[in-house]
Scaffold this active site. Structure first.
Site, PDB file in Angstrom:
ATOM      1  N   ARG A   1       0.840  -1.209   0.000  1.00  0.00           N
ATOM      2  CA  ARG A   1       0.000   0.000   0.000  1.00  0.00           C
ATOM      3  C   ARG A   1       0.873   1.257   0.000  1.00  0.00           C
ATOM      4  O   ARG A   1       0.416   2.350  -0.329  1.00  0.00           O
ATOM      5  CB  ARG A   1      -0.972  -0.002   1.178  1.00  0.00           C
ATOM      6  CG  ARG A   1      -1.890   1.224   1.234  1.00  0.00           C
ATOM      7  CD  ARG A   1      -3.182   1.014   2.051  1.00  0.00           C
ATOM      8  NE  ARG A   1      -2.988   0.273   3.267  1.00  0.00           N
ATOM      9  CZ  ARG A   1      -2.436   0.762   4.384  1.00  0.00           C
ATOM     10  NH1 ARG A   1      -2.040   2.009   4.434  1.00  0.00           N
ATOM     11  NH2 ARG A   1      -2.285  -0.012   5.449  1.00  0.00           N
TER      12      ARG A   1
ATOM     13  N   TYR B   1     -14.961  19.372 -14.208  1.00  0.00           N
ATOM     14  CA  TYR B   1     -15.397  17.982 -14.117  1.00  0.00           C
ATOM     15  C   TYR B   1     -16.412  17.829 -12.978  1.00  0.00           C
ATOM     16  O   TYR B   1     -16.145  18.262 -11.854  1.00  0.00           O
ATOM     17  CB  TYR B   1     -14.179  17.075 -13.905  1.00  0.00           C
ATOM     18  CG  TYR B   1     -14.587  15.643 -13.751  1.00  0.00           C
ATOM     19  CD1 TYR B   1     -15.162  14.948 -14.809  1.00  0.00           C
ATOM     20  CD2 TYR B   1     -14.433  14.990 -12.535  1.00  0.00           C
ATOM     21  CE1 TYR B   1     -15.569  13.639 -14.660  1.00  0.00           C
ATOM     22  CE2 TYR B   1     -14.841  13.677 -12.384  1.00  0.00           C
ATOM     23  CZ  TYR B   1     -15.405  13.013 -13.447  1.00  0.00           C
ATOM     24  OH  TYR B   1     -15.818  11.718 -13.306  1.00  0.00           O
TER      25      TYR B   1
ATOM     26  N   ASP C   1      -6.133  20.406 -13.323  1.00  0.00           N
ATOM     27  CA  ASP C   1      -6.577  19.137 -13.909  1.00  0.00           C
ATOM     28  C   ASP C   1      -6.214  19.173 -15.389  1.00  0.00           C
ATOM     29  O   ASP C   1      -6.831  19.903 -16.171  1.00  0.00           O
ATOM     30  CB  ASP C   1      -8.087  18.971 -13.691  1.00  0.00           C
ATOM     31  CG  ASP C   1      -8.585  17.596 -14.151  1.00  0.00           C
ATOM     32  OD1 ASP C   1      -7.963  17.007 -15.054  1.00  0.00           O
ATOM     33  OD2 ASP C   1      -9.602  17.124 -13.607  1.00  0.00           O
TER      34      ASP C   1
ATOM     35  N   LYS D   1      -8.189   8.352 -19.043  1.00  0.00           N
ATOM     36  CA  LYS D   1      -8.510   8.978 -20.310  1.00  0.00           C
ATOM     37  C   LYS D   1      -7.317   8.868 -21.268  1.00  0.00           C
ATOM     38  O   LYS D   1      -6.915   7.782 -21.615  1.00  0.00           O
ATOM     39  CB  LYS D   1      -8.950  10.417 -20.049  1.00  0.00           C
ATOM     40  CG  LYS D   1      -9.948  10.562 -18.877  1.00  0.00           C
ATOM     41  CD  LYS D   1     -11.303   9.959 -19.133  1.00  0.00           C
ATOM     42  CE  LYS D   1     -12.188   9.868 -17.903  1.00  0.00           C
ATOM     43  NZ  LYS D   1     -12.371  11.100 -17.150  1.00  0.00           N
TER      44      LYS D   1
END
Ligand SMILES: *Cc1c(COP(=O)(O)O)cnc(C)c1O
Length: 357
Positions: A46, A97, A168, A193
């Protein structure tokens, strides 16, 4: 790092390769393990994973900073928002977004932070709104309106006001703009994306050149557990190796379609920033006509998401979270890498048939 003479295209192919030793694999392998034998650099999967590292090195080299892979774009966005002090204020573009705005609204409701909105393409208004702001969120071009912000001016003003900036960069990709070199503190991507590019995984990434911010983002990832699976990270890097070639074709297709759509009788407006592979059109005839186009296309996929090799379109207002200032008849187009004549024929036929309905 700024003196690195390699172009982005070369970095896309070469960054994050394993060391060149005789007999070594040319690409990274996938490490499926939850933990590591005590005594090494990494204690637990992790905290870190060698497969993330290769992907992080590659995107870090493109964005000129240190990257961290996350489970999703939203995981990366959430970690960046955690940089806001308790009760602090976040400035966010009027259009951005809808997951970002929904998360900010939820955190505002819970009293974690305050949110103000402004039009990011109105530079003086956005700079005015920096007053009493702790973190300025920037998206350019915006989703789904494709508005463009003056990034260097905004980041400079924010720096002078000691406001942290997060950009972003999902729509533009580091091939069109590298926000850290323009003065941003943090870049986030939905690697789902363009970076991975094949609509086959969900991942996110943060990039920063500030070691303290990097450490805070790393701690956020470790403690929230928003970590990518090793297979996803491997696929994301494998997809990213062709980013420049895919993006070149997708951008060329988008430019051609934007020009043709501007003359289409069934199109009221084309929203296209002049580069990139995203555009939006307002379909003549309202919601019904826009929905008819979604139904009528055969090659274009009616689906949410973007940045894949396949062309997709979507009426954004079908999501109730999309603001009322987004026209109801707006279709967002993610232009893929198919033959542009095939894309045009399909879209033209769907638009022409929408007139009847
Ligand atoms: C898709 C998207 C996100 C969210 O990313 P996920 O990988 O779906 O969590 C964030 N920002 C933009 C601009 C996006 O398009």
């Amino acid at each position: 790092m700024n003196h690195d003479p390699l172009s982005s295209a070369t970095r896309i192919v070469a960054a994050g390769r394993p060391s060149r030793v005789p007999g070594a694999a040319v690409g990274p392998s996938v490490e499926f393990t939850s933990t590591f034998v005590t005594g090494g650099d990494n204690a637990y999967a992790r905290f870190d994973n060698p497969t993330w590292r290769a992907f992080e090195e590659a995107i870090g080299a493109l964005e000129h900073g240190s990257a961290l892979a996350f489970a999703s774009g939203m995981g990366a966005i959430r970690a960046a928002i955690e940089l806001v002090p308790l009760g602090g204020a976040v400035l966010v573009p009027q259009h951005s977004y809808n997951g970002t705005t929904a998360l900010l609204d939820k955190l505002a409701e819970a009293g974690r932070l305050r949110v103000t909105r402004a039009d990011v393409s109105d530079t003086p208004a956005y700079i005015d709104a920096l007053d009493h702001t702790d973190l300025a969120w920037v998206e350019s071009p915006t989703n789904p309106m494709l508005e463009v912000a003056d990034l260097p001016t905004l980041f400079k003003a924010a720096r002078e006001s000691r406001v942290l900036t997060v950009c972003d960069n999902t729509f533009a990709t580091p091939l069109l703009q590298q926000p850290l070199t323009l003065g941003a503190d943090v870049v986030v991507h939905s690697a789902t994306k363009y970076l991975s590019g094949h609509s086959d995984l969900i991942m996110g990434v943060t990039v920063t050149a500030d070691p303290q911010i990097q450490q805070r983002l790393h701690s956020e990832r470790t403690l929230s557990g928003a970590i990518a699976g090793p297979m996803e990270a491997w696929l994301a890097l494998r997809g990213m190796r062709t980013l420049h070639v895919r993006f070149e074709r997708a951008c060329a297709n988008a430019a051609e379609l934007a020009a043709r759509l501007a003359d289409h009788p069934q199109v009221e407006a084309v929203r296209y920033p002049g580069s990139g592979a995203m555009l939006a059109i307002d379909v003549r005839g309202g919601v019904g006509a826009a929905e008819a186009v979604e139904q009528a296309v055969q090659l274009w996929l009616p689906a949410t998401s973007l940045g894949g090799v396949e062309s997709m379109l979507e009426r954004r207002r079908r999501h109730t979270s999309e603001p009322m200032t987004v026209p109801e008849n707006l279709l967002r187009l993610s232009v893929g890498i198919e033959d542009v004549e095939d894309l045009w024929r399909d879209l033209d036929a769907a638009l022409s048939s929408s007139r009847a309905s």
